[in-house]
Scaffold this active site. Structure first.
Site, PDB file in Angstrom:
ATOM      1  N   SER A   1      -2.184  -8.369   3.340  1.00 48.95           N
ATOM      2  CA  SER A   1      -2.615  -8.195   4.736  1.00 48.95           C
ATOM      3  C   SER A   1      -2.900  -9.551   5.366  1.00 48.95           C
ATOM      4  CB  SER A   1      -3.872  -7.330   4.787  1.00 48.95           C
ATOM      5  OG  SER A   1      -3.627  -6.112   4.133  1.00 48.95           O
ATOM      6  N   ARG A   2      -3.306 -10.514   4.529  1.00 47.18           N
ATOM      7  CA  ARG A   2      -3.656 -11.852   5.054  1.00 47.18           C
ATOM      8  C   ARG A   2      -2.433 -12.626   5.537  1.00 47.18           C
ATOM      9  NH1 ARG A   2      -7.280 -12.715   0.223  1.00 47.18           N
ATOM     10  NH2 ARG A   2      -9.264 -11.884   0.914  1.00 47.18           N
TER      11      ARG A   2
ATOM     12  N   GLY B   1      -2.792  -2.275  -6.931  1.00 51.61           N
ATOM     13  CA  GLY B   1      -1.686  -3.211  -7.074  1.00 51.61           C
ATOM     14  C   GLY B   1      -1.983  -4.198  -8.195  1.00 51.61           C
ATOM     15  N   LYS B   2      -0.890  -4.781  -8.740  1.00 58.40           N
ATOM     16  CA  LYS B   2      -1.075  -5.776  -9.811  1.00 58.40           C
ATOM     17  C   LYS B   2      -1.347  -7.162  -9.251  1.00 58.40           C
ATOM     18  CE  LYS B   2       1.604  -3.502 -13.373  1.00 58.40           C
ATOM     19  NZ  LYS B   2       2.743  -3.551 -14.280  1.00 58.40           N
TER      20      LYS B   2
ATOM     21  N   HIS C   1       0.845  -1.207   0.000  1.00 59.30           N
ATOM     22  CA  HIS C   1       0.000   0.000   0.000  1.00 59.30           C
ATOM     23  C   HIS C   1       0.877   1.253   0.000  1.00 59.30           C
ATOM     24  CE1 HIS C   1      -2.778  -2.949   2.089  1.00 59.30           C
ATOM     25  NE2 HIS C   1      -3.499  -2.560   1.057  1.00 59.30           N
TER      26      HIS C   1
END
Ligand code: PAF
Length: 286
Positions: free
Chosen positions: A185-186, A146-147, A37
């Site tokens: 984030s996971r 994001g890709k 991010h």
């Protein structure tokens, strides 16, 4: 930096900024910000007068269980935004985004069904709907994604084109840990053993990349090899793998770029990654 929760107030403030001739860059997020991010925010900070970050864990794009489990750290997120020179953080609650009467959704019927989309049509419909809402509220000149989710990216680009949103979509390469695991984030939900097992993802992508770069057009054989590698790690459950044309997401089309995509579950947590390999045999999205 101002933190705004009301969609109406956010819209009013940013319309005024726009009327004053300022350009606006939007970084939409689900929160629990990481280096990926930050890379998006830094890109936005480079050329926009105003940078807005939305932090909204959109309940409609998750199952109830996944929503409950999704990591949250609002204070830390705000500190990151402040340190990165963000001007506005839009942090609405679900009630203000989806009042009881809410009844609309955005659909991109053909493209949404590509890759494994048919099984999670509802997910991408919810993503498109919230992104359209964020675009209308924030009125950005540019929006940064994001890709890491190429399906989401392709759908958003299609929606922007079809529905005439005057917004430039800018995609930023995936950030990876030193060992190759894509940042997500996971990842914070993984046990050390699960994180170790997840390293099969970059390995599988590398193996497919070598084949594509080597000139193989037998996509069935490549996905078979990928599946076998994933099946070899007992704690990793295959969701799906794909080797497709990067623009159309069609397996039987051969354009300039080939998308290699992996989606798995590790300890019940969904992890995805991808790479785009172009025909001049240079890998993008490194
Ligand atoms: O990719 C994400 O973080 C989310 O799907 C998005 C684009 C912020 C919409 O909720």
């Amino acid at each position: 930096m101002r933190v705004i929760s009301s969609p109406r107030k956010m819209n009013k403030i940013l319309l005024e900024e726009k009327m004053a001739g300022k350009s606006i860059g939007l970084v939409p997020t689900l929160g629990y910000l990481h280096k990926g991010h930050i890379a998006l925010i830094k890109r936005a900070r480079k050329i926009n007068d105003i940078v807005a970050v939305s932090i909204f864990l959109n309940p409609k794009q998750f199952s109830a269980k996944a929503f409950r489990k999704y990591p949250k750290a609002p204070k830390q997120d705000l500190n990151i935004c402040k340190a990165e020179g963000v001007d506005y953080v839009f942090m609405p609650n679900a009630g203000s985004m989806y009042p009881e009467s809410f009844d609309s959704s955005v659909e991109v019927p053909q493209l949404i069904g590509k890759l494994n989309g048919n099984s999670i049509r509802w997910h991408y419909r919810a993503v498109l709907t919230v992104v359209a809402k964020l675009f209308n509220i924030i009125q950005p000149n540019r929006a940064y994604f994001g890709k890491k989710d190429p399906h989401q990216l392709a759908l958003i680009k299609r929606m922007v084109l079809d529905l005439n949103f005057p917004i430039k979509i800018i995609s930023v390469p995936t950030k990876r840990a030193k060992d190759g695991l894509a940042l997500s984030s996971r990842n914070s939900l993984l046990t050390p053993e699960e994180r170790e097992a997840a390293l099969v993802i970059p390995k599988v992508i590398k193996a497919a990349e070598i084949k594509v770069k080597g000139g193989s057009t037998d996509r069935k054989a490549i996905t078979k090899t990928m599946t076998k590698m994933i099946d070899g790690v007992s704690s990793v459950k295959l969701d799906f793998v794909a080797v497709v044309d990067a623009d159309s997401l069609d397996a039987d089309r051969f354009g300039d770029d080939t998308l290699i995509y992996v989606s798995v579950f590790v300890g019940g947590k969904k992890l995805t990654d991808n790479r785009v390999v172009n025909s001049s045999r240079q890998s993008r999205n490194k």
